[in-house]
Design a protein around this motif. Structure first.
Motif, PDB file in Angstrom:
ATOM      1  N   GLU A 178       1.334  -1.150   0.536  1.00  0.00           N
ATOM      2  CA  GLU A 178       0.352   0.189   0.288  1.00  0.00           C
ATOM      3  C   GLU A 178       1.114   1.809  -0.320  1.00  0.00           C
ATOM      4  O   GLU A 178       0.143   2.158  -1.223  1.00  0.00           O
ATOM      5  N   GLN A 179       1.343   1.602   1.240  1.00  0.00           N
ATOM      6  CA  GLN A 179       2.901   2.520   0.757  1.00  0.00           C
ATOM      7  C   GLN A 179       3.367   2.822  -0.150  1.00  0.00           C
ATOM      8  O   GLN A 179       3.488   3.745  -0.932  1.00  0.00           O
ATOM      9  N   LEU A 180       3.363   1.706  -1.127  1.00  0.00           N
ATOM     10  CA  LEU A 180       4.391   1.372  -2.892  1.00  0.00           C
ATOM     11  C   LEU A 180       3.569   1.745  -3.909  1.00  0.00           C
ATOM     12  O   LEU A 180       4.132   2.921  -4.432  1.00  0.00           O
ATOM     13  N   THR A 181       2.164   1.995  -3.332  1.00  0.00           N
ATOM     14  CA  THR A 181       1.956   2.226  -4.458  1.00  0.00           C
ATOM     15  C   THR A 181       1.152   3.740  -4.715  1.00  0.00           C
ATOM     16  O   THR A 181       0.575   3.714  -5.864  1.00  0.00           O
ATOM     17  N   LEU A 182       0.432   3.957  -2.694  1.00  0.00           N
ATOM     18  CA  LEU A 182       0.519   5.761  -2.783  1.00  0.00           C
ATOM     19  C   LEU A 182       1.964   6.222  -2.786  1.00  0.00           C
ATOM     20  O   LEU A 182       1.484   7.562  -3.548  1.00  0.00           O
ATOM     21  N   THR A 183       2.980   5.322  -2.886  1.00  0.00           N
ATOM     22  CA  THR A 183       4.473   6.263  -3.484  1.00  0.00           C
ATOM     23  C   THR A 183       4.537   6.248  -4.877  1.00  0.00           C
ATOM     24  O   THR A 183       4.545   8.114  -5.259  1.00  0.00           O
ATOM     25  N   ARG A 184       3.938   5.611  -5.695  1.00  0.00           N
ATOM     26  CA  ARG A 184       4.238   5.318  -6.845  1.00  0.00           C
ATOM     27  C   ARG A 184       3.097   6.426  -7.750  1.00  0.00           C
ATOM     28  O   ARG A 184       2.943   7.156  -8.209  1.00  0.00           O
ATOM     29  N   LYS A 185       1.870   6.773  -7.165  1.00  0.00           N
ATOM     30  CA  LYS A 185       0.662   7.500  -7.113  1.00  0.00           C
ATOM     31  C   LYS A 185       1.000   8.759  -6.868  1.00  0.00           C
ATOM     32  O   LYS A 185       1.301   9.525  -8.290  1.00  0.00           O
ATOM     33  N   ALA A 186       1.807   8.906  -6.044  1.00  0.00           N
ATOM     34  CA  ALA A 186       2.310  10.178  -6.063  1.00  0.00           C
ATOM     35  C   ALA A 186       3.019  11.130  -6.543  1.00  0.00           C
ATOM     36  O   ALA A 186       2.851  11.865  -7.145  1.00  0.00           O
ATOM     37  N   GLU A 187       3.715   9.700  -7.008  1.00  0.00           N
ATOM     38  CA  GLU A 187       5.163  10.094  -8.286  1.00  0.00           C
ATOM     39  C   GLU A 187       4.326  10.398  -9.479  1.00  0.00           C
ATOM     40  O   GLU A 187       5.214  11.145 -10.401  1.00  0.00           O
ATOM     41  N   GLU A 188       3.859   9.322  -9.984  1.00  0.00           N
ATOM     42  CA  GLU A 188       3.017  10.126 -10.961  1.00  0.00           C
ATOM     43  C   GLU A 188       2.223  11.156 -11.245  1.00  0.00           C
ATOM     44  O   GLU A 188       1.981  12.021 -12.563  1.00  0.00           O
ATOM     45  N   GLU A 189       1.045  11.630  -9.779  1.00  0.00           N
ATOM     46  CA  GLU A 189       1.073  12.008 -10.110  1.00  0.00           C
ATOM     47  C   GLU A 189       1.877  13.763  -9.934  1.00  0.00           C
ATOM     48  O   GLU A 189       0.993  15.512 -10.670  1.00  0.00           O
ATOM     49  N   GLU A 190       2.740  13.753  -9.623  1.00  0.00           N
ATOM     50  CA  GLU A 190       3.640  14.991  -9.965  1.00  0.00           C
ATOM     51  C   GLU A 190       5.013  14.841 -10.962  1.00  0.00           C
ATOM     52  O   GLU A 190       4.840  16.059 -11.889  1.00  0.00           O
ATOM     53  N   ARG A 191       4.411  13.589 -11.669  1.00  0.00           N
ATOM     54  CA  ARG A 191       5.268  13.630 -12.672  1.00  0.00           C
ATOM     55  C   ARG A 191       3.965  14.936 -13.864  1.00  0.00           C
ATOM     56  O   ARG A 191       4.103  15.236 -14.725  1.00  0.00           O
ATOM     57  N   ARG A 192       3.033  14.552 -13.965  1.00  0.00           N
ATOM     58  CA  ARG A 192       1.939  14.792 -14.509  1.00  0.00           C
ATOM     59  C   ARG A 192       1.410  16.119 -14.073  1.00  0.00           C
ATOM     60  O   ARG A 192       0.997  17.372 -15.404  1.00  0.00           O
ATOM     61  N   LYS A 193       1.865  16.567 -13.270  1.00  0.00           N
ATOM     62  CA  LYS A 193       1.781  18.009 -12.542  1.00  0.00           C
ATOM     63  C   LYS A 193       3.137  18.981 -13.492  1.00  0.00           C
ATOM     64  O   LYS A 193       2.459  19.252 -14.401  1.00  0.00           O
ATOM     65  N   ALA A 194       4.089  18.074 -13.389  1.00  0.00           N
ATOM     66  CA  ALA A 194       5.272  18.441 -14.101  1.00  0.00           C
ATOM     67  C   ALA A 194       4.930  18.998 -15.806  1.00  0.00           C
ATOM     68  O   ALA A 194       5.587  19.749 -16.394  1.00  0.00           O
ATOM     69  N   GLU A 195       4.678  17.217 -15.754  1.00  0.00           N
ATOM     70  CA  GLU A 195       4.130  17.652 -18.013  1.00  0.00           C
ATOM     71  C   GLU A 195       3.002  19.025 -17.876  1.00  0.00           C
ATOM     72  O   GLU A 195       3.196  19.104 -19.197  1.00  0.00           O
ATOM     73  N   LYS A 196       2.028  18.476 -17.186  1.00  0.00           N
ATOM     74  CA  LYS A 196       1.007  19.782 -17.634  1.00  0.00           C
ATOM     75  C   LYS A 196       2.399  21.809 -17.644  1.00  0.00           C
ATOM     76  O   LYS A 196       1.821  22.701 -18.092  1.00  0.00           O
ATOM     77  N   MET A 197       2.613  21.258 -16.310  1.00  0.00           N
ATOM     78  CA  MET A 197       3.636  23.025 -15.969  1.00  0.00           C
ATOM     79  C   MET A 197       3.869  23.244 -17.564  1.00  0.00           C
ATOM     80  O   MET A 197       4.158  24.106 -18.339  1.00  0.00           O
ATOM     81  N   ARG A 198       4.965  22.128 -17.897  1.00  0.00           N
ATOM     82  CA  ARG A 198       6.005  22.043 -19.358  1.00  0.00           C
ATOM     83  C   ARG A 198       5.084  22.484 -20.249  1.00  0.00           C
ATOM     84  O   ARG A 198       5.390  23.460 -21.422  1.00  0.00           O
ATOM     85  N   GLU A 199       3.292  21.837 -20.492  1.00  0.00           N
ATOM     86  CA  GLU A 199       2.711  22.851 -22.027  1.00  0.00           C
ATOM     87  C   GLU A 199       2.294  24.032 -21.384  1.00  0.00           C
ATOM     88  O   GLU A 199       2.861  24.539 -22.439  1.00  0.00           O
ATOM     89  N   LEU A 200       2.026  23.862 -20.691  1.00  0.00           N
ATOM     90  CA  LEU A 200       1.302  25.250 -20.244  1.00  0.00           C
ATOM     91  C   LEU A 200       2.622  26.176 -20.415  1.00  0.00           C
ATOM     92  O   LEU A 200       2.174  27.409 -21.307  1.00  0.00           O
ATOM     93  N   ARG A 201       3.983  26.101 -20.438  1.00  0.00           N
ATOM     94  CA  ARG A 201       5.175  27.275 -20.171  1.00  0.00           C
ATOM     95  C   ARG A 201       4.889  27.745 -22.028  1.00  0.00           C
ATOM     96  O   ARG A 201       5.447  28.063 -22.879  1.00  0.00           O
TER      97      ARG A 201
END
Length: 244
Positions: A178-201
């Protein structure tokens, strides 16, 4: 020296009287000296007697002190002897009592169930459905059925402990997953946010570039087509020439 008649007799009489007086005075001095010497001798005798008396008193006191010490030593020696005799008698009595107790214990051991091979001799029934009481001095060891019961209980305890360990491992694994899943989800969410910010820039950069091109094109239009006829100096001089 001229003397008259009758003076010689008087002078001789006076002379004899002077001699007698001198003799009496000398005798008095001698008697006084003798009396003084007698007094001094008497005083010396009294002092010697007093010193002798003091010496006798000291000797008597020393003798009494020695007698007292001797009596104290004798009393202490007698007391020590009595104490030693009492201790010796006490030790003898203690040894006799220990021997009696040892003989009684040996006799009890030889005549009791302690030396038998019967396992029941080491147990006492207490009733009430309770397990029998173990007698340590007669216990002969675990019975075969008791040993099998202990082994079954031990196996059950081991199995129960193994189940608890397995359950704990499964729970730990689930928690880690569960901790690994949550960690992966958090990392994936961070990557999506970073990708959205890059696209927005990128979009903002493209939009800014488009605005810049449009502004340059509009400025060129103004400079090249709309404002082709530039005013001369005469055009500006015609203003503010009248009095009105």
């Amino acid at each position: 020296m001229q003397r008259f008649q009758g003076e010689d007799a008087n002078w001789k009489q006076m002379r004899r009287e002077q001699i007698r007086m001198s003799e009496r005075a000398l005798k008095g001095q001698m008697d006084e000296n003798i009396r003084r010497q007698e007094r001094e001798k008497h005083k010396d005798m009294l002092e010697k007697q007093e010193l002798l008396h003091q010496n006798q008193v000291q000797l008597h006191q020393a003798a009494l002190e020695e007698e007292r010490r001797k009596a104290a030593r004798i009393a202490l020696h007698s007391f020590n002897q009595a104490q030693a005799a009492e201790r010796a008698e006490s030790l003898k009595e203690q040894h006799r009592q220990e021997e009696t107790e040892n003989l009684a214990e040996m006799w009890h051991t030889m005549t009791s169930d302690m030396l038998t091979e019967c396992a029941d001799a080491g147990e006492r029934d207490v009733g009430g459905g309770k397990p029998p009481q173990i007698l340590p001095d007669r216990w002969k060891g675990i019975r075969p059925e008791q040993l099998r019961s202990f082994q079954r209980d031990r196996e059950q305890q081991c199995q129960q402990k193994q189940k608890q360990c397995d359950a704990a491992k499964i729970q730990d694994a689930a928690w880690n997953l569960e901790q690994l899943t949550l960690t992966r989800k958090a990392e994936e969410e961070e990557r999506r946010k970073a990708e959205k910010m890059r696209e927005l820039r990128i979009q903002m950069d493209q939009y800014n570039m488009k605005l810049a091109r449009e502004q340059r094109a509009h400025q060129e239009y103004l400079n090249k087509k709309l404002y082709t006829n530039k005013p001369t100096k005469d055009y500006f001089y015609q203003f503010n020439t009248s009095s009105r």
